[in-house]
Design an enzyme around this catalytic site. Sequence first.
Site, mmCIF file in Angstrom:
data_model
loop_
_atom_site.group_PDB
_atom_site.id
_atom_site.type_symbol
_atom_site.label_atom_id
_atom_site.label_comp_id
_atom_site.label_asym_id
_atom_site.label_seq_id
_atom_site.Cartn_x
_atom_site.Cartn_y
_atom_site.Cartn_z
ATOM 1 C CG LEU A 153 -1.947 -0.804 1.103
ATOM 2 C CD1 LEU A 153 -2.837 -1.007 2.459
ATOM 3 C CD2 LEU A 153 -3.013 -0.377 0.250
ATOM 4 C CG PHE A 177 8.305 6.268 11.291
ATOM 5 C CD1 PHE A 177 9.365 6.181 12.241
ATOM 6 C CD2 PHE A 177 7.632 7.536 10.757
ATOM 7 C CE1 PHE A 177 9.851 7.183 12.918
ATOM 8 C CE2 PHE A 177 8.324 8.477 11.558
ATOM 9 C CZ PHE A 177 9.279 8.357 12.666
ATOM 10 C CB SER A 178 6.025 1.607 8.476
ATOM 11 O OG SER A 178 5.297 2.441 7.971
ATOM 12 C CG ASP A 190 3.823 14.522 9.395
ATOM 13 O OD1 ASP A 190 3.938 15.614 8.585
ATOM 14 O OD2 ASP A 190 4.224 13.437 8.891
ATOM 15 C CE LYS A 197 3.294 3.761 10.324
ATOM 16 N NZ LYS A 197 2.653 5.065 10.511
#
Length: 381
Positions: free
Chosen positions: A64, A69-70, A185, A87
Amino acid sequence: MDIFADAEQPGQSITTAVPVPPPTTTVHADINPTLNDNWDDPEGYYNLRIGEVLYERYQTLSHLGKGVFSSVVKAKDLTTGDEVAIKMIRNNETMYKAGQKELALLRKLMDADPDNKKHVIRLLRHFEHRNHLCLVFESLSMNLRDVLKKYGKDVGISIKAVRVYAQQLFLSLSLLKRCSLLHADIKPDNILVTESKNVLKLCDLGSASDASDNEITPYLVSRFYRAPEIILGLPYDYALDVWSAGCTLYELFTGKILFPGRSNNQMLKYMMEVKGRFSNKMLRKSQFSNQHFDDTYTFMSVEQDKLSGKTVVKKLPLVKPSKDIKSRIMSAGSVSNGLTEEENRLLLAFVDFLEKCLVLTPDRRMTAKEALVHPFITGKI
Ligand SMILES: Nc1ncnc2c1ncn2[C@@H]1O[C@H](COP(=O)(O)OP(=O)(O)OP(=O)(O)O)[C@@H](O)[C@H]1O
């Protein structure tokens, strides 16, 4: 209301590779990194094989997205048949800790909104897979950056759609405030919508923190959405998310970034062109104001000389705003196509709403609670 009723539905591509069950290992990367090298790429992202089943429950379907971070994968929950988004936090100590913090903050938000009414992405559970912390979320369709690309490239989306999104976004901010959290964010990329596009959810709590942990740093929040108090080095609180939400909603309506600064210095210049000067009082209290203003509080604009290409500093005594929000909104692509009287009234209310989200002084900026009773949201105009 289906605000995108006549829009094309995005196609879905689901890869169906044959699952290859990997051998299991519980050796931690920090103890012997060579033993599980194959599971990760050199940057610590999990090398996922599509079709692989994670946690004996989630069959992976497609990639996706990938962030700092991931990596995020779509999977089928073999227990319920539902689709989920997982995630997978990168395998390194800093990212793992950041993931744990995100998990704790998400749990706090889930507990405070048991009925799922506040438009924050639902965390379903978490598990570990080969040293990767995995957060399982409800699956949504696309983020608002992609919605804009698909349905409103350079012209933005309808004012009615923006209003629906604004209400939902501010409901999420009111929940964050109730939990004393700052998102830090907010931008179109971190807001996801459902397949029908009628419902949005705020996601990516990876930069979020408790409101009391507000260490002064000039690079918090993605630059275009960064509030002036961050750039100037003032203490900050919930108002920083309201600023980012204002920038996001402007962009949704116009299809254009409100303050596309290439640096913090240029961000300040653009903000003043729209909103006028910062007060001397605000500049006096700011830790980093001497990087951008001289002793008399005249702005020092860092620019590139057009001929030589060298960096030059120009003193700009900007006083009067030259590109106010109203004229920018009224000249937006979708407005030039003509408006009904109702849309025109809604648009004027939107201008007022944005002006209040984008007040330079953070303690005078509209709060999420005030935003939810503003005429743009309530429709009492
Ligand atoms: N629940 C979900 N449903 C569908 N897509 C999702 C979901 N969660 C994340 N994504 C997709 O994955 C992308 C990255 O997710 P997220 O922003 O949470 O990760 P990140 O590693 O923190 O990214 P970044 O470094 O950009 O902040 C999103 O922009 C979105 O496109």
